[in-house]
Each structure stands twice: as C-alpha cells, then as structure tokens.
Scaffold this motif. Sequence first.
Motif, PDB file in Angstrom:
ATOM      1  N   UNK A 107      48.141  -4.317  15.709  1.00 25.28           N
ATOM      2  CA  UNK A 107      48.518  -2.394  15.345  1.00 25.28           C
ATOM      3  C   UNK A 107      49.149  -1.708  15.050  1.00 25.28           C
ATOM      4  N   UNK A 108      50.211  -2.665  14.139  1.00 21.34           N
ATOM      5  CA  UNK A 108      50.601  -1.531  13.123  1.00 21.34           C
ATOM      6  C   UNK A 108      50.265  -1.061  12.112  1.00 21.34           C
ATOM      7  N   UNK A 109      48.972  -2.550  11.510  1.00 18.25           N
ATOM      8  CA  UNK A 109      47.498  -2.952  10.739  1.00 18.25           C
ATOM      9  C   UNK A 109      46.837  -1.185  10.780  1.00 18.25           C
ATOM     10  N   UNK A 110      46.515  -2.003  11.398  1.00 19.30           N
ATOM     11  CA  UNK A 110      45.215  -0.749  12.369  1.00 19.30           C
ATOM     12  C   UNK A 110      46.165   0.689  12.593  1.00 19.30           C
ATOM     13  N   UNK A 111      46.535   1.218  12.759  1.00 19.17           N
ATOM     14  CA  UNK A 111      47.360   2.328  13.250  1.00 19.17           C
ATOM     15  C   UNK A 111      47.852   2.856  11.486  1.00 19.17           C
ATOM     16  N   UNK A 112      48.064   2.270  10.475  1.00 18.01           N
ATOM     17  CA  UNK A 112      48.757   2.372   8.963  1.00 18.01           C
ATOM     18  C   UNK A 112      46.708   2.841   8.579  1.00 18.01           C
ATOM     19  N   UNK A 113      46.055   2.221   8.989  1.00 20.99           N
ATOM     20  CA  UNK A 113      44.527   2.474   7.879  1.00 20.99           C
ATOM     21  C   UNK A 113      44.146   3.956   8.715  1.00 20.99           C
ATOM     22  N   UNK A 114      44.802   4.212   9.697  1.00 23.38           N
ATOM     23  CA  UNK A 114      44.583   5.992   9.963  1.00 23.38           C
ATOM     24  C   UNK A 114      45.247   6.612   8.921  1.00 23.38           C
ATOM     25  N   UNK A 115      46.175   6.507   9.041  1.00 24.18           N
ATOM     26  CA  UNK A 115      47.410   7.468   7.843  1.00 24.18           C
ATOM     27  C   UNK A 115      47.312   7.006   5.961  1.00 24.18           C
ATOM     28  N   UNK A 123      37.355   5.113   8.895  1.00 19.74           N
ATOM     29  CA  UNK A 123      36.634   4.397   9.868  1.00 19.74           C
ATOM     30  C   UNK A 123      37.337   3.501  11.455  1.00 19.74           C
ATOM     31  N   UNK A 124      38.169   4.079  11.467  1.00 23.05           N
ATOM     32  CA  UNK A 124      38.395   3.558  13.211  1.00 23.05           C
ATOM     33  C   UNK A 124      37.391   3.450  13.636  1.00 23.05           C
ATOM     34  N   UNK A 125      37.013   5.667  13.868  1.00 23.14           N
ATOM     35  CA  UNK A 125      36.234   6.715  14.581  1.00 23.14           C
ATOM     36  C   UNK A 125      34.169   4.771  14.678  1.00 23.14           C
ATOM     37  N   UNK A 126      34.174   4.899  13.150  1.00 24.59           N
ATOM     38  CA  UNK A 126      33.391   3.996  13.478  1.00 24.59           C
ATOM     39  C   UNK A 126      33.170   2.637  13.575  1.00 24.59           C
ATOM     40  N   UNK A 127      33.919   2.104  13.985  1.00 27.48           N
ATOM     41  CA  UNK A 127      34.861   1.123  14.278  1.00 27.48           C
ATOM     42  C   UNK A 127      34.637   0.309  16.499  1.00 27.48           C
ATOM     43  N   UNK A 128      34.596   2.160  16.481  1.00 23.12           N
ATOM     44  CA  UNK A 128      35.258   1.933  17.884  1.00 23.12           C
ATOM     45  C   UNK A 128      34.112   2.010  18.228  1.00 23.12           C
ATOM     46  N   UNK A 129      32.570   2.879  17.662  1.00 21.55           N
ATOM     47  CA  UNK A 129      30.939   3.877  18.339  1.00 21.55           C
ATOM     48  C   UNK A 129      31.133   1.985  17.976  1.00 21.55           C
ATOM     49  N   UNK A 130      30.748   0.939  17.155  1.00 15.78           N
ATOM     50  CA  UNK A 130      29.982  -0.063  17.611  1.00 15.78           C
ATOM     51  C   UNK A 130      30.307  -1.028  18.533  1.00 15.78           C
ATOM     52  N   UNK A 131      32.144  -0.700  19.023  1.00 13.47           N
ATOM     53  CA  UNK A 131      32.365  -1.106  19.878  1.00 13.47           C
ATOM     54  C   UNK A 131      32.079  -0.816  21.480  1.00 13.47           C
ATOM     55  N   UNK A 132      31.670   0.540  21.325  1.00 14.87           N
ATOM     56  CA  UNK A 132      30.655   1.177  22.196  1.00 14.87           C
ATOM     57  C   UNK A 132      29.657   0.584  22.257  1.00 14.87           C
ATOM     58  N   UNK A 133      28.887   0.874  21.569  1.00  6.81           N
ATOM     59  CA  UNK A 133      27.151   0.694  21.619  1.00  6.81           C
ATOM     60  C   UNK A 133      27.119  -0.679  21.702  1.00  6.81           C
ATOM     61  N   UNK A 134      28.187  -1.964  21.683  1.00  4.88           N
ATOM     62  CA  UNK A 134      27.695  -3.351  22.430  1.00  4.88           C
ATOM     63  C   UNK A 134      27.770  -3.296  23.337  1.00  4.88           C
ATOM     64  N   UNK A 135      29.138  -2.663  24.062  1.00 11.28           N
ATOM     65  CA  UNK A 135      29.297  -2.432  25.310  1.00 11.28           C
ATOM     66  C   UNK A 135      28.568  -1.925  26.250  1.00 11.28           C
ATOM     67  N   UNK A 136      27.828  -0.759  26.169  1.00 10.09           N
ATOM     68  CA  UNK A 136      26.509  -0.299  26.327  1.00 10.09           C
ATOM     69  C   UNK A 136      25.249  -0.931  26.047  1.00 10.09           C
ATOM     70  N   UNK A 137      25.391  -1.553  24.948  1.00 10.62           N
ATOM     71  CA  UNK A 137      23.728  -2.857  25.209  1.00 10.62           C
ATOM     72  C   UNK A 137      23.549  -3.202  25.995  1.00 10.62           C
ATOM     73  N   UNK A 138      25.032  -4.142  26.383  1.00 12.61           N
ATOM     74  CA  UNK A 138      25.337  -5.459  26.974  1.00 12.61           C
ATOM     75  C   UNK A 138      25.269  -4.161  28.471  1.00 12.61           C
ATOM     76  N   UNK A 139      25.849  -3.305  29.163  1.00 15.57           N
ATOM     77  CA  UNK A 139      25.509  -2.610  30.333  1.00 15.57           C
ATOM     78  C   UNK A 139      23.642  -2.313  30.452  1.00 15.57           C
ATOM     79  N   UNK A 140      23.351  -2.092  29.858  1.00 17.77           N
ATOM     80  CA  UNK A 140      21.846  -2.091  29.682  1.00 17.77           C
ATOM     81  C   UNK A 140      21.369  -3.470  29.866  1.00 17.77           C
ATOM     82  N   UNK A 141      21.280  -3.683  29.468  1.00 18.35           N
ATOM     83  CA  UNK A 141      20.788  -5.376  29.612  1.00 18.35           C
ATOM     84  C   UNK A 141      20.866  -5.971  31.272  1.00 18.35           C
ATOM     85  N   UNK A 142      21.785  -5.250  31.294  1.00 15.05           N
ATOM     86  CA  UNK A 142      22.082  -6.408  32.687  1.00 15.05           C
ATOM     87  C   UNK A 142      21.555  -5.743  33.717  1.00 15.05           C
ATOM     88  N   UNK A 143      21.408  -4.219  33.257  1.00 16.56           N
ATOM     89  CA  UNK A 143      20.589  -3.970  34.587  1.00 16.56           C
ATOM     90  C   UNK A 143      19.372  -3.116  34.236  1.00 16.56           C
TER      91      UNK A 143
END
Length: 185
Positions: A107-115, A123-143
Amino acid sequence: MESIRELILNYIELDEAEWEHCSQMLKIDTINKKEIVLFQNTVCKNIYFVVKGLLRTYFIDQRGNEKTFHFSTENTFATDYESFLKRTPSHYAIQALEDTIVITISLEMHESIYTKLRYGERLGRLIAEDYFFMINDKIKALYGQTPLERYNTMNKKFPKILQRIPQHYIASYLNITSVHLSRLK
C-alpha cells in the motif's frame, strides 16, 4: 522487473528517475504451489503482479464451498482491491496453483506511485478501471452466458488453462459441476 515496467509503460509514460523510484520499492517473492497468500476475512496488504506462475482468487460461500472467482496468469495482477484500499477484511482468498514468482506491491508503494510519478494517479485510475472491467465481465458472464459460452470465453481469456489447473477449479470458475465440465469438453 522488466515485465512490470513494460506493463506500466502500457498505461503511462515513465522516465528513468521514476522507474528507479518504483523499482527500489518492488519486492520479488516466490510463492509455493498451494500456498495461500491472502486468507478470506483478513486485510489484503499487497497487490501481486504475476511474473511466472498462476494465482487463483476464490472465496468460501455460506455453505462452506470454495468458489473460484478469477485466475491471474503471467503479466496480470491478483488482489482484493477493495480490502487493499479500504483496509477492510477481504472477501476473497488468493492461492498459488503453481510455483509462482510475483512482484509484491505494498500500500505504501501504491500511494507513493500516486504522489511521485507524473502520471501516477492516471496509472492508478487505469488499473482500477481494468479491475472493474474484470469484475463486470465476470458478472455479465454468470448472468448472461450459457455454460458453453463461459467455457469458450475462458479458453480465449486464459489460453492453455486446461493443462495448468485441476478440473474442479475450472468447474468452480465456470459455476458448473465437474460432470457438466466433462460434457462441455
């Protein structure tokens, strides 16, 4: 280390001084096959970038059954991002299915990357978006997909996964029984 640098460069520009700052904080770890690096209901303290090997993200449901949520193969991340950011108990566990080499990001490195990086917040936003898309794809696939469609999508997303992972983890990931998986194959 070069693989994570290449991944970062896919998201943002990074000069030598910024890379030097990042690389000094990165830690390379080896995880043995079957080792659990995150237990469900504990706080996730790291993001794991898979250099070589395979991690499984899973949870144990109310009936005590393991449910595989995601596989992290080479050049991808594994974490419980909500637990990592909020410092709350994790809903998931993470286990190595092969001997695995990871780059551990605290977490310390993660925060240091931001600053410290010019485009750290991007970078943080784009990685978070990719994580969101992965979860969203999983939900869409299941349903929204049939078991056969989920099976075909899995094979496209994780080439050669069938040779690397025991069948019961594959069935769990697809949310079907092992018998149903055998019929699909």
